[in-house]
Design a protein around this motif. Structure first.
Motif, PDB file in Angstrom:
ATOM      1  N   ARG A 258      51.688  47.767  50.251  1.00 48.01           N
ATOM      2  CA  ARG A 258      51.069  46.506  50.668  1.00 48.01           C
ATOM      3  C   ARG A 258      49.743  46.307  49.936  1.00 48.01           C
TER       4      ARG A 258
ATOM      5  N   GLN B  24      50.612  45.035  46.575  1.00 50.04           N
ATOM      6  CA  GLN B  24      51.016  43.629  46.735  1.00 50.04           C
ATOM      7  C   GLN B  24      49.802  42.716  46.862  1.00 50.04           C
ATOM      8  N   SER B  25      48.793  43.170  47.627  1.00 48.04           N
ATOM      9  CA  SER B  25      47.612  42.347  47.876  1.00 48.04           C
ATOM     10  C   SER B  25      46.749  42.162  46.636  1.00 48.04           C
TER      11      SER B  25
ATOM     12  N   LEU C 269      47.964  41.868  43.461  1.00 43.96           N
ATOM     13  CA  LEU C 269      48.673  41.153  42.403  1.00 43.96           C
ATOM     14  C   LEU C 269      48.632  39.644  42.624  1.00 43.96           C
TER      15      LEU C 269
ATOM     16  N   ASP D 230      50.716  36.070  42.210  1.00 49.75           N
ATOM     17  CA  ASP D 230      52.144  35.758  42.270  1.00 49.75           C
ATOM     18  C   ASP D 230      52.748  35.883  40.874  1.00 49.75           C
TER      19      ASP D 230
ATOM     20  N   LEU E 137      58.126  43.297  48.051  1.00 44.62           N
ATOM     21  CA  LEU E 137      58.093  43.318  46.594  1.00 44.62           C
ATOM     22  C   LEU E 137      59.515  43.481  46.071  1.00 44.62           C
ATOM     23  N   GLU E 138      59.759  43.029  44.859  1.00 38.26           N
ATOM     24  CA  GLU E 138      61.104  43.144  44.289  1.00 38.26           C
ATOM     25  C   GLU E 138      61.116  44.210  43.189  1.00 38.26           C
TER      26      GLU E 138
ATOM     27  N   LYS F  81      55.715  40.948  42.234  1.00 37.21           N
ATOM     28  CA  LYS F  81      55.355  40.178  43.423  1.00 37.21           C
ATOM     29  C   LYS F  81      55.831  38.746  43.183  1.00 37.21           C
TER      30      LYS F  81
END
Length: 438
Positions: free
Chosen positions: A297, A300-301, A303, A305, A354-355, A421
Motif C-alpha cells: 500500500r 501504491q501511495s 506512484l 496513476d 495493484l496489477e 498502479k
C-alpha cells in the motif's frame, strides 16, 4: 542393524562414558559424511574424506552439544573452537556441499546425562556465544521493540550493513551492489552482470529522462546513480547511516547531486509522492510477511496513476514453509529476516489493488553472484580480516557459501515482480508486449 541412535541409547543406559567422536555421532541423524576429529584423539566419519572438521577445545563441543545443528556448528567455527580442513575460510562452499545432507537431532534427557557425565558437568554450563551473534528473537523484543517496528528494523539493518564500507568494497567490488546480478553469460564479470541488473530494472520500469524514481532500501545507491546518470530524478532511502554517507559522497563525486539524493531514512518516512516508478531491490526480505499489505500500500501511495514498480527479492521455492530464516541466518546475518514464495508476494500485490504485469525467477543468477563475492572475499581475505576481524570475515564466508548452495539446490529463489498502479479507467499506459530486453 544397529544405528547410531540405538548405540547412544545403549551407552546411556549402561552409564558408558563417550568419546567426543561418539558424542558427535549421537547428535547426528545418520552417517557422518566427513571426517570429524577432536582434541581427545577420537574421530568419526570417512577416513579418506577430502575435508575435515577438528574440534580443538571443550568450548567447541559445548557449543555443538547445547545447540545441535547449524547454530552450534557456526558458533564453534566462528569462535575458533572448530577448524575446517581442506577449504579456505572465505569460501567453505566445497565442504558445505559435502555436508548438505547432514542432519542433527536433539539428544534425549538420558543421552544428555551421558554426555554430561562423559565431558564433566562443568563442560555443559551455558557459554556466551561469539560477539558477532545477536540475541534470540524473544529477547530482541524487550530491548529493541516489537518485530518490524522502526526501532527494531533500524537495529537489524545496523547489525548487517554497518560492518564497514571498506569491508563491503572488498567483497562486493566496484559496483558496491549487494543484490543479485543478472548474467547474460556465465563468463561475464560481476561488474558486467551488476550493470546489466540495473539496466534491466531501469528498462522494465520504462524510465526516461525527466521521470521521477523512488528507490526504497537503496543500499549504497547503485540504482539511484544508474538512473540519475540517465536523467531521472531519484530519491533513495536506506536505514544504514554508513550506506547513506557513502552513497551521497559517490553522488557528489559523479556530479549527480542535482538529480539524485540518498537519505538515511526509514522508507516509511518518505513524504513525497507522484513518482513515475518505485524500485525495491532487496528490501522485502526485511519487511516481514505480515507487513506486506502495508508495504505494498505504501508503494501504491507513492506512484502516480499508471506508474510502475519493481520488487526484487529473495523468495522460497513454495508458499508452505515457515517464513522465518534458520537460526544461523537470524542470529548472525539477517536478524528478523523473513521469506515466502513468489505466489504470496503476487497475491499481496494484487490484494491492495495493484496489477502484476510480469514475474521472473532469477535463481541461478544469485548462485553466480554469491560465488563471485566469495572469490572477492578470498582474494582480499587479509584486508577483510584487518578491517572487520577474522570472526566477522568467517561469518561472511560461511553465509555466502551456504547461500550459494541454497540457490543451487532450489531452497531459495530470486524473483522480479513488475506491476502497475492503474488509473480509474483501468487502462495500461505501457506497450502490449514486454518492452525490455531480457
Amino acid at each position: 542393524m544397529t544405528t547410531f541412535k540405538d548405540r547412544s541409547d545403549v551407552f546411556a543406559e549402561l552409564g558408558t562414558k563417550l568419546s567426543i567422536a561418539e558424542i558427535i555421532e549421537s547428535l547426528i541423524d545418520g552417517p557422518v559424511p566427513i571426517r570429524i576429529s577432536a582434541y581427545d584423539g577420537s574421530s568419526c566419519g570417512p577416513a579418506d574424506s577430502e575435508f575435515a572438521l577438528e574440534i580443538t577445545n571443550p568450548r567447541g563441543i559445548n557449543y555443538i552439544a547445547t545447540a545441535p545443528g547449524d547454530l552450534g556448528m557456526a558458533r564453534a567455527y566462528i569462535a575458533g573452537d572448530m577448524s575446517v580442513i581442506g577449504v579456505h575460510p572465505a569460501n567453505p562452499y566445497p565442504i558445505l556441499k559435502v555436508m548438505k545432507g547432514l542432519k542433527f537431532r536433539r539428544p534425549s534427557a538420558l543421552m544428555l546425562v551421558t554426555i554430561a557425565r562423559s565431558l564433566g558437568w562443568e563442560a555443559l554450563k551455558p557459554v556466551a556465544p561469539p560477539p558477532q551473534e545477536t540475541l534470540p528473537r524473544w529477547r530482541r523484543i524487550a530491548l529493541e521493540g516489537l518485530l518490524h517496528s522502526k526501532t527494531r528494523d533500524a537495529e537489524a539493518i545496523h547489525h548487517h550493513y554497518d560492518v564497514s564500507n571498506t569491508f563491503y568494497e572488498y567483497v562486493l567490488g566496484p559496483s558496491m551492489t549487494y543484490t543479485c546480478a543478472v548474467y547474460e553469460d556465465e563468463n561475464w564479470t560481476l561488474e558486467q552482470a551488476q550493470e546489466n541488473k540495473y539496466r534491466l530494472i531501469f528498462d522494465k520500469l520504462n524510465l526516461k529522462a525527466g521521470d521521477r524514481l523512488l528507490d526504497i532500501g537503496c543500499g549504497w545507491g547503485g540504482m539511484v546513480r544508474y538512473a540519475a546518470a540517465r536523467g531521472v530524478k531519484v530519491i533513495g532511502a536506506t536505514l544504514s547511516k554508513e550506506q547513506a554517507e557513502w552513497a551521497q559522497a559517490k553522488i557528489a563525486e559523479q556530479g549527480l547531486a542535482d538529480l539524485a539524493e540518498v537519505r538515511h531514512s526509514d522508507y516509511r518516512d518518505v513524504v513525497e509522492s507522484g513518482f513515475d516508478a518505485v524500485s525495491s531491490i532487496g528490501l522485502t526480505e526485511h519487511i516481514g510477511v505480515a507487513n506486506y499489505p502495508a508495504y505494498f500500500r505504501f508503494i501504491q501511495s507513492k506512484l502516480r496513476d499508471g506508474g510502475l514498480f519493481l520488487n526484487h527479492c529473495i523468495t522460497r521455492a513454495d508458499n508452505l514453509r515457515t517464513t522465518r530464516a534458520g537460526d544461523f541466518i537470524d542470529r548472525y546475518v539477517f536478524p528478523d529476516g523473513e521469506l515466502i514464495g513468489s505466489g504470496r508476494i503476487v497475491s499481496e500485490i494484487q490484494n491492495v489493488g495493484l496489477e502484476v504485469l510480469h514475474a521472473e525467477n532469477l535463481r541461478p543468477h544469485y548462485a553466480l553472484t554469491l560465488a563471485e563475492w566469495c572469490k572477492n572475499l578470498e582474494t582480499h581475505w587479509d584486508e577483510c580480516v584487518a578491517e572487520a576481524g577474522e570472526a566477522t570475515a568467517k561469518v561472511w564466508g560461511l553465509y555466502m557459501a551456504g547461500s550459494e548452495l541454497g540457490f543451487q539446490r532450489n531452497d531459495v529463489q530470486l524473483h522480479h515482480v513488475l506491476g502497475v498502479k492503474l488509473a480509474a479507467d483501468q487502462q495500461w499506459e505501457v506497450p502490449l508486449r514486454p518492452w525490455w530486453k531480457a
